[in-house]
Scaffold this motif. Sequence first.
Motif, PDB file in Angstrom:
ATOM      1  N   LYS A  58       0.831  -1.208   0.000  1.00  0.00           N
ATOM      2  CA  LYS A  58       0.000   0.000   0.000  1.00  0.00           C
ATOM      3  C   LYS A  58       0.869   1.263   0.000  1.00  0.00           C
ATOM      4  CE  LYS A  58      -3.484   2.342   2.731  1.00  0.00           C
ATOM      5  NZ  LYS A  58      -4.225   2.355   3.963  1.00  0.00           N
ATOM      6  N   TYR A  59       1.886   1.273   0.864  1.00  0.00           N
ATOM      7  CA  TYR A  59       2.710   2.492   0.992  1.00  0.00           C
ATOM      8  C   TYR A  59       3.928   2.485   0.060  1.00  0.00           C
ATOM      9  CZ  TYR A  59      -0.024   3.791   5.108  1.00  0.00           C
ATOM     10  OH  TYR A  59      -1.052   4.153   5.956  1.00  0.00           O
ATOM     11  N   GLN A  60       4.121   1.337  -0.593  1.00  0.00           N
ATOM     12  CA  GLN A  60       5.219   1.194  -1.558  1.00  0.00           C
ATOM     13  C   GLN A  60       6.610   1.406  -0.973  1.00  0.00           C
ATOM     14  OE1 GLN A  60       4.746   2.245  -5.476  1.00  0.00           O
ATOM     15  NE2 GLN A  60       2.593   1.753  -5.535  1.00  0.00           N
ATOM     16  N   PHE A  61       6.922   0.599   0.018  1.00  0.00           N
ATOM     17  CA  PHE A  61       8.322   0.499   0.456  1.00  0.00           C
ATOM     18  C   PHE A  61       8.722  -0.973   0.337  1.00  0.00           C
ATOM     19  CE2 PHE A  61       5.643   0.220   4.263  1.00  0.00           C
ATOM     20  CZ  PHE A  61       6.108  -0.935   4.877  1.00  0.00           C
ATOM     21  N   THR A  62       9.985  -1.264   0.499  1.00  0.00           N
ATOM     22  CA  THR A  62      10.442  -2.646   0.265  1.00  0.00           C
ATOM     23  C   THR A  62      10.752  -3.351   1.589  1.00  0.00           C
ATOM     24  OG1 THR A  62      12.740  -2.020   0.030  1.00  0.00           O
ATOM     25  CG2 THR A  62      11.441  -1.986  -1.969  1.00  0.00           C
ATOM     26  N   TYR A  63      10.747  -4.671   1.550  1.00  0.00           N
ATOM     27  CA  TYR A  63      11.023  -5.461   2.752  1.00  0.00           C
ATOM     28  C   TYR A  63      11.919  -6.643   2.403  1.00  0.00           C
ATOM     29  CZ  TYR A  63       7.360  -8.340   0.689  1.00  0.00           C
ATOM     30  OH  TYR A  63       6.623  -9.085  -0.195  1.00  0.00           O
ATOM     31  N   ILE A  64      12.668  -7.095   3.416  1.00  0.00           N
ATOM     32  CA  ILE A  64      13.467  -8.320   3.242  1.00  0.00           C
ATOM     33  C   ILE A  64      13.125  -9.274   4.388  1.00  0.00           C
ATOM     34  CG2 ILE A  64      15.778  -9.315   2.994  1.00  0.00           C
ATOM     35  CD1 ILE A  64      16.869  -6.571   2.281  1.00  0.00           C
ATOM     36  N   PRO A  65      12.565 -10.453   4.051  1.00  0.00           N
ATOM     37  CA  PRO A  65      12.384 -11.454   5.104  1.00  0.00           C
ATOM     38  C   PRO A  65      13.726 -12.122   5.376  1.00  0.00           C
ATOM     39  CG  PRO A  65      11.558 -12.287   3.001  1.00  0.00           C
ATOM     40  CD  PRO A  65      12.142 -10.935   2.724  1.00  0.00           C
ATOM     41  N   VAL A  66      14.071 -12.332   6.630  1.00  0.00           N
ATOM     42  CA  VAL A  66      15.363 -12.954   6.927  1.00  0.00           C
ATOM     43  C   VAL A  66      15.175 -14.161   7.836  1.00  0.00           C
ATOM     44  CG1 VAL A  66      16.584 -10.756   6.689  1.00  0.00           C
ATOM     45  CG2 VAL A  66      15.888 -11.532   8.969  1.00  0.00           C
ATOM     46  N   GLY A  67      16.267 -14.937   7.943  1.00  0.00           N
ATOM     47  CA  GLY A  67      16.318 -16.023   8.915  1.00  0.00           C
ATOM     48  C   GLY A  67      17.241 -15.561  10.038  1.00  0.00           C
ATOM     49  N   THR A  68      18.525 -16.006   9.973  1.00  0.00           N
ATOM     50  CA  THR A  68      19.483 -15.527  10.983  1.00  0.00           C
ATOM     51  C   THR A  68      20.506 -14.553  10.380  1.00  0.00           C
ATOM     52  OG1 THR A  68      21.039 -17.361  10.708  1.00  0.00           O
ATOM     53  CG2 THR A  68      19.247 -17.693  12.275  1.00  0.00           C
ATOM     54  N   ASN A  69      20.225 -14.062   9.174  1.00  0.00           N
ATOM     55  CA  ASN A  69      21.002 -12.978   8.537  1.00  0.00           C
ATOM     56  C   ASN A  69      22.433 -13.329   8.139  1.00  0.00           C
ATOM     57  OD1 ASN A  69      19.052 -11.742  10.608  1.00  0.00           O
ATOM     58  ND2 ASN A  69      19.407 -10.062   9.186  1.00  0.00           N
ATOM     59  N   LEU A  70      22.697 -14.559   7.775  1.00  0.00           N
ATOM     60  CA  LEU A  70      24.077 -14.889   7.405  1.00  0.00           C
ATOM     61  C   LEU A  70      24.423 -14.463   5.978  1.00  0.00           C
ATOM     62  CD1 LEU A  70      26.551 -16.324   8.680  1.00  0.00           C
ATOM     63  CD2 LEU A  70      25.815 -18.399   7.529  1.00  0.00           C
ATOM     64  N   LEU A  71      23.419 -14.462   5.109  1.00  0.00           N
ATOM     65  CA  LEU A  71      23.718 -14.281   3.689  1.00  0.00           C
ATOM     66  C   LEU A  71      23.669 -12.826   3.231  1.00  0.00           C
ATOM     67  CD1 LEU A  71      21.984 -17.017   1.542  1.00  0.00           C
ATOM     68  CD2 LEU A  71      24.392 -16.714   1.997  1.00  0.00           C
ATOM     69  N   PRO A  72      24.525 -12.446   2.259  1.00  0.00           N
ATOM     70  CA  PRO A  72      24.533 -11.074   1.748  1.00  0.00           C
ATOM     71  C   PRO A  72      23.174 -10.494   1.335  1.00  0.00           C
ATOM     72  CG  PRO A  72      26.447 -12.240   0.948  1.00  0.00           C
ATOM     73  CD  PRO A  72      25.622 -13.250   1.698  1.00  0.00           C
ATOM     74  N   PRO A  73      22.249 -11.263   0.708  1.00  0.00           N
ATOM     75  CA  PRO A  73      20.995 -10.597   0.301  1.00  0.00           C
ATOM     76  C   PRO A  73      20.125 -10.109   1.455  1.00  0.00           C
ATOM     77  CG  PRO A  73      21.246 -12.691  -0.845  1.00  0.00           C
ATOM     78  CD  PRO A  73      22.324 -12.636   0.192  1.00  0.00           C
ATOM     79  N   THR A  74      20.550 -10.291   2.692  1.00  0.00           N
ATOM     80  CA  THR A  74      19.703  -9.863   3.817  1.00  0.00           C
ATOM     81  C   THR A  74      19.972  -8.431   4.262  1.00  0.00           C
ATOM     82  OG1 THR A  74      21.247 -10.786   5.418  1.00  0.00           O
ATOM     83  CG2 THR A  74      19.398 -12.186   4.773  1.00  0.00           C
ATOM     84  N   ILE A  75      20.944  -7.732   3.634  1.00  0.00           N
ATOM     85  CA  ILE A  75      21.131  -6.332   4.052  1.00  0.00           C
ATOM     86  C   ILE A  75      20.481  -5.393   3.024  1.00  0.00           C
ATOM     87  CG2 ILE A  75      23.244  -6.713   5.401  1.00  0.00           C
ATOM     88  CD1 ILE A  75      24.676  -5.200   3.037  1.00  0.00           C
ATOM     89  N   PRO A  76      19.937  -4.253   3.522  1.00  0.00           N
ATOM     90  CA  PRO A  76      19.285  -3.323   2.595  1.00  0.00           C
ATOM     91  C   PRO A  76      20.303  -2.669   1.657  1.00  0.00           C
ATOM     92  CG  PRO A  76      18.895  -2.705   4.891  1.00  0.00           C
ATOM     93  CD  PRO A  76      19.898  -3.786   4.907  1.00  0.00           C
ATOM     94  N   VAL A  77      19.874  -2.420   0.430  1.00  0.00           N
ATOM     95  CA  VAL A  77      20.744  -1.705  -0.509  1.00  0.00           C
ATOM     96  C   VAL A  77      20.043  -0.430  -0.988  1.00  0.00           C
ATOM     97  CG1 VAL A  77      22.079  -3.697  -1.259  1.00  0.00           C
ATOM     98  CG2 VAL A  77      19.940  -3.174  -2.412  1.00  0.00           C
ATOM     99  N   ARG A  78      19.006  -0.009  -0.270  1.00  0.00           N
ATOM    100  CA  ARG A  78      18.320   1.248  -0.544  1.00  0.00           C
ATOM    101  C   ARG A  78      17.671   1.721   0.774  1.00  0.00           C
ATOM    102  NH1 ARG A  78      13.772  -0.482  -4.842  1.00  0.00           N
ATOM    103  NH2 ARG A  78      12.366   0.880  -3.704  1.00  0.00           N
ATOM    104  N   PRO A  79      17.316   2.996   0.845  1.00  0.00           N
ATOM    105  CA  PRO A  79      16.930   3.534   2.161  1.00  0.00           C
ATOM    106  C   PRO A  79      15.537   3.173   2.645  1.00  0.00           C
ATOM    107  CG  PRO A  79      16.958   5.269   0.483  1.00  0.00           C
ATOM    108  CD  PRO A  79      17.452   4.038  -0.184  1.00  0.00           C
ATOM    109  N   ASP A  80      14.635   2.723   1.751  1.00  0.00           N
ATOM    110  CA  ASP A  80      13.246   2.526   2.190  1.00  0.00           C
ATOM    111  C   ASP A  80      12.915   1.056   2.446  1.00  0.00           C
ATOM    112  OD1 ASP A  80      13.476   1.626  -0.372  1.00  0.00           O
ATOM    113  OD2 ASP A  80      11.527   2.371  -1.034  1.00  0.00           O
ATOM    114  N   THR A  81      13.871   0.325   3.023  1.00  0.00           N
ATOM    115  CA  THR A  81      13.674  -1.116   3.207  1.00  0.00           C
ATOM    116  C   THR A  81      13.473  -1.447   4.690  1.00  0.00           C
ATOM    117  OG1 THR A  81      15.130  -1.551   1.335  1.00  0.00           O
ATOM    118  CG2 THR A  81      14.780  -3.372   2.866  1.00  0.00           C
ATOM    119  N   ILE A  82      12.492  -2.300   4.976  1.00  0.00           N
ATOM    120  CA  ILE A  82      12.390  -2.810   6.344  1.00  0.00           C
ATOM    121  C   ILE A  82      12.843  -4.269   6.367  1.00  0.00           C
ATOM    122  CG2 ILE A  82      10.449  -1.253   6.932  1.00  0.00           C
ATOM    123  CD1 ILE A  82       8.702  -3.889   6.936  1.00  0.00           C
TER     124      ILE A  82
END
Length: 522
Positions: free
Chosen positions: A69-93
């Motif tokens: 609805k608000y058009q921001f991005t999200y990353i679902p994570v497990g225990t955060n070991l892998l590189p794709p789990t960090i944000p690469v833009r400012p509007d990510t939760i």
Amino acid sequence: MSLPKGAYEALENVLGKENISDDPAVTTAYSYMWLLYSTHAQSGRYRPAAVVLPESTEEVQAIIRIANKYQFTYIPVGTNLLPPTIPVRPDTIIIDPKRMDKIIELDEKNMYAVVEPYVTYAQLQAESHKVGLSITTPEAGSQVSVMANNLFQGMGGMGHKYGFNRGILACDWVLPNGELLKIGSAGNPNAEWFWGDCAGLNLKGLIRADTGHCGGLGMVTKMAVKLFPYPGPREFPVKGANPDFEVDFPKDRFKINLIKFKTKYKLADAMYDIGHSEIAGAVHEEGANWVLAADSASVEEFWERWPDFQHKWKNILAVTLIGFSSPRQLQYEQKVLDQIVKDHEGEYIEEGSELWNIGHHAIGEAIRCGLSNRLYRPAGDFFVMGGFGFDSIDHTIRTSEFMWPIIEDAYKKGHFVEDLSHSDWVNSYQMCHFSEVEPIIYFEHDLEAGKTFINGYVQTIIEAVKRKMMPTWPLGPMTYITGPAMCNYHEMVKDIKKLLDPRMTSNPGYPVPPEPPPPPAE
Ligand SMILES: Cc1cc2nc3c(=O)[nH]c(=O)nc-3n(C[C@H](O)[C@H](O)[C@H](O)COP(=O)(O)OP(=O)(O)OC[C@H]3O[C@@H](n4cnc5c(N)ncnc54)[C@H](O)[C@@H]3O)c2cc1C
């Protein structure tokens, strides 16, 4: 680090104040990544705009609907070991499932467990061992999420016997539009969790494939995983305390054999025969540097021993035999192994000898990996060189042949730690039906060494594709290298992403970014 106006409050209304935070003291921790720091310096650049801690599938659905609805991005994570789990833009939760940490069900009779996203392997194994069952754990360590690992690769120490990521059964999957999709048997009324397939089309491949979608197609919130027979003690038999611990399995049911071969090809032939004979629980060639890292109680100790050790450890296969049904099974398998070793001119490393004392920890690591944290210590950074092959044993060993010259070049420049052993980690999966090779490298935690690493990594993928071999881990942008050589599968994945996630809110660069990456800067 910002969310559109009203978005934070909408999330707070769903989760409660205590389960959302944009405090820099919290969000900073989610912005760093061990590997990216030294590669393209993305790490630490963007803090997530908020971290949210849902407790249920319904809350995950609500979060994802708010993101749309608000058009921001999200990353679902497990225990955060892998590189794709960090944000690469400012509007990510970050959707952190720490509160979703329950084993919902452990079905002893039908041999499966249903887990939430934050259940770790150590947790699941501890419970399943109590009823004579187990699951294979990855070298990433038993502290990682069972679900995240199964969504990514799911390849573990016991993959020879228990299989390579054959373990996903039914799942609850929140799609990128917030709808809940039940796949596998859970999709049929009252059919519960026992089966990974279902009547009609099964979309399991979309959450899994080679390395999964890396959070790019919504979030799985429940997963049933297969469990396997385990004849070991009901409590994991660890003796001692970190940094000096080892396992002590009953000798009539568990035995490790360390075998030295004259060449890598002889080692490979022996692996094929082990597979054809259908013996053993775990079969790995062990790399010299991590064997020593595992046996060293400190970084200083590793560096004292490495110059000499790298000349001693080469082409060594670790074969763990397990008497699943009885001690007689182990005795039988040992006889078969003795014959195979003789046929391929292998030489057993004598129990109690210097090399055996260093390498025998592999038995515990195959079953519950606990030493992988030590891999990072000797040089500050550690990884596997390149698009390591996933194919027949023969193919994977041949991929290592074009990886080592690249590694050698880097250590001659002083960027990687010298490794004269040229020993790989070669794994057997599914009774040696296929395999994977990982040349383990250590490098300094600096940008120059990191650049050499990432360029070398990409080079190995290019080399594999040139030779019509199968590289793995072509994550995100690297899919643009492998796709054209493999029926342009990346175009199909891009279409699936567009269809399921038209607003591009779910970890947008994954599984494939919409555009190819720019050419690397010189
Ligand atoms: C040293 C090292 C060794 C490794 N060895 C192995 C190995 O032997 N075998 C192996 O299989 N892997 C291995 N890996 C790869 C990888 O780290 C693991 O697969 C690991 O399981 C990741 O677990 P995690 O809980 O940290 O997941 P995360 O890093 O948190 O997540 C992994 C990916 O899955 C996505 N994700 C997480 N949870 C969900 C969810 N619920 N729904 C949708 N997407 C989700 C994330 O966005 C991310 O992209 C290794 C990695 C390292 C660094």
